[in-house]
Write an enzyme that holds these catalytic residues in place. Structure first.
Site, PDB file in Angstrom:
ATOM      1  N   GLU A  99      -5.196  17.304   4.634  1.00 35.95           N
ATOM      2  CA  GLU A  99      -5.491  18.457   3.795  1.00 35.95           C
ATOM      3  C   GLU A  99      -6.746  18.203   2.979  1.00 35.95           C
ATOM      4  O   GLU A  99      -7.037  17.057   2.602  1.00 35.95           O
ATOM      5  CB  GLU A  99      -4.312  18.773   2.874  1.00 35.95           C
ATOM      6  N   CYS A 112     -12.929  18.555  -1.964  1.00 39.46           N
ATOM      7  CA  CYS A 112     -12.066  17.392  -2.213  1.00 39.46           C
ATOM      8  C   CYS A 112     -11.513  16.969  -0.853  1.00 39.46           C
ATOM      9  O   CYS A 112     -10.787  17.733  -0.210  1.00 39.46           O
ATOM     10  CB  CYS A 112     -10.952  17.809  -3.175  1.00 39.46           C
ATOM     11  N   CYS A 119      -0.920   7.799   3.137  1.00 43.97           N
ATOM     12  CA  CYS A 119      -1.410   6.733   2.256  1.00 43.97           C
ATOM     13  C   CYS A 119      -0.317   5.676   2.131  1.00 43.97           C
ATOM     14  O   CYS A 119       0.858   6.026   2.015  1.00 43.97           O
ATOM     15  CB  CYS A 119      -1.754   7.300   0.874  1.00 43.97           C
ATOM     16  N   CYS A 123       2.238   5.672  -4.812  1.00 43.54           N
ATOM     17  CA  CYS A 123       2.221   6.033  -6.240  1.00 43.54           C
ATOM     18  C   CYS A 123       3.338   7.051  -6.460  1.00 43.54           C
ATOM     19  O   CYS A 123       3.498   7.993  -5.673  1.00 43.54           O
ATOM     20  CB  CYS A 123       0.863   6.609  -6.631  1.00 43.54           C
ATOM     21  N   CYS A 126       2.880  11.010  -6.568  1.00 46.56           N
ATOM     22  CA  CYS A 126       1.987  11.576  -5.553  1.00 46.56           C
ATOM     23  C   CYS A 126       2.731  11.947  -4.278  1.00 46.56           C
ATOM     24  O   CYS A 126       3.458  11.130  -3.708  1.00 46.56           O
ATOM     25  CB  CYS A 126       0.886  10.561  -5.244  1.00 46.56           C
ATOM     26  N   GLU A 172      -6.270   6.486   0.124  1.00 47.09           N
ATOM     27  CA  GLU A 172      -7.043   5.642  -0.794  1.00 47.09           C
ATOM     28  C   GLU A 172      -8.363   5.300  -0.097  1.00 47.09           C
ATOM     29  O   GLU A 172      -8.393   4.515   0.865  1.00 47.09           O
ATOM     30  CB  GLU A 172      -6.225   4.381  -1.113  1.00 47.09           C
ATOM     31  N   CYS A 347      -4.128  17.654  -7.998  1.00 47.74           N
ATOM     32  CA  CYS A 347      -3.992  16.203  -7.873  1.00 47.74           C
ATOM     33  C   CYS A 347      -2.574  15.790  -7.525  1.00 47.74           C
ATOM     34  O   CYS A 347      -1.625  16.212  -8.167  1.00 47.74           O
ATOM     35  CB  CYS A 347      -4.378  15.538  -9.193  1.00 47.74           C
TER      36      CYS A 347
END
Ligand code: SF4
Length: 361
Positions: A99, A112, A119, A123, A126, A172, A347
């Site tokens: 995305e 973005c 990932c 986290c 997230c 990341e 975010c």
């Protein structure tokens, strides 16, 4: 569908040069080919009319030319938003999906972008972290992703293309540094169609220390943003277990000082305020102490309520307290508006698999 031939867009410029050398071609042919792929966005080898016909035929026999394809496209519906934020899902040639987000603000159009499908860093705030790592994107896939977003951006009323790129989508970036650097170089080549200034490109990281130093020594002039979110080791461990255990705060602080020393560029520390987690006066004091030792600014951001993760944003008074404390400590602070919350494009809200994905696209 898995391509049967290797995808030529996955080759770096150096790899294209080696390939064309092995075909008995001169080095400048590789540059022409690279330009057809990453500046002129050719859809097939037959379009590459500056290359000799036999070379085009040989390339078509040895390679495919496949790019990410847009498969879903959503706009924000916030009434208060001046410009719609757009979330775009793209499928990669092997069937993976990523995305990206287009954010219009003032005279900026920011892309973005994702650097990994999924990932590995887990986290806790997230959605992407919940997917695990599917794979790294090639430099070509990242470059083509930006070109696709630019195509959408230029099709808008204003006709302006992308002005800024932030590596804050899925993944990341500094676990895929080589390909990210390749993409930054592609996006900022002077003679190429996008020709973005590297200063308009931000690479965001949770703090992968060896790669921060590698980036500092790479000669790139990109900006660096570090997701800090806590300036106390135990709190950071709870929020970012993998990153914080491998790269403790004190070592990160030393690495960021070295980054500033090597590049002369400031770092942006991103701090997402979470109610009852990292929002006390003591947290503000520790954050100011962390930030005071090197050239930086702090970007305070709101948490965006997410359907599958249990955190809450702070109230206005807490945000004001934090901002005031940091400013009184002589630190440059910005409070970032959050874009795209209604389409899960803000975010920590990008994810492309499982129940989350089916509910939101
Ligand atoms: S915040 Fe960034 S590094 Fe952490 S899990 Fe999400 S995508 Fe990965």
């Amino acid at each position: 569908m898995t391509p049967t031939l290797p995808n030529i867009t996955d080759l770096s410029l150096k790899e294209l040069e080696a390939t064309l050398r092995s075909f008995g071609e001169q080095a400048y042919r590789a540059k022409q080919l690279h330009q057809w792929i990453f500046s002129r966005n050719a859809k097939g080898f037959s379009e590459m009319t500056t290359l000799p016909q036999p070379l085009r035929e040989k390339l078509a026999l040895e390679f495919s030319l496949l790019r990410p394809q847009i498969i879903a496209h959503h706009h924000t519906v916030e009434e208060t938003c001046d410009y719609p934020t757009e979330k775009i899902m793209l499928s990669l040639p092997d069937g993976e999906a990523i995305e990206s987000v287009l954010i219009a603000s003032g005279d900026r159009m920011t892309a973005c972008v994702s650097s990994q499908a999924g990932c590995p860093l887990q986290c806790t705030f997230c959605a992407t972290g919940g997917m695990g790592l599917h794979r790294n994107l090639s430099g070509g896939e990242i470059t083509s992703q930006v070109h696709e977003l630019n195509r959408l951006a230029t099709a808008k009323k204003s006709g302006e293309g992308i002005t800024n790129v932030v590596f804050m989508g899925m993944g990341e970036p500094l676990l895929n540094t080589e390909n990210v650097i390749e993409a930054v170089e592609n996006l900022s080549r002077r003679s190429y169609s996008l020709n973005l200034s590297q200063r308009k490109i931000t690479i965001s990281t949770v703090g992968i220390i060896p790669e921060i130093i590698r980036l500092a020594k790479s000669g790139l002039k990109t900006k660096l943003a570090v997701s800090l979110h806590a300036a106390r080791q135990d709190k950071r461990l709870a929020l970012m277990p993998v990153a914080a255990s491998r790269y403790p705060l004190m070592e990160l602080q030393a690495a960021l000082s070295e980054y500033v020393f090597l590049t002369g560029l400031p770092v942006t520390l991103v701090y997402m305020l979470l109610e009852g987690v990292n929002d006390t006066p003591e947290d503000a004091r520790l954050l100011a102490g962390f930030a005071k030792t090197f050239l930086c600014k702090i970007n305070l951001i709101d948490y965006n309520a997410n359907i599958n993760i249990k955190f809450s944003p702070v109230n206005r008074a807490t945000k004001d307290m934090f901002t005031r404390y940091l400013m009184d400590s002589g630190i440059h602070v910005t409070v970032r508006k959050s874009y795209g919350t209604t389409i899960n494009a803000a975010c920590g809200q990008l994810a492309t698999s499982g129940e989350y994905n089916r509910k939101n696209l």
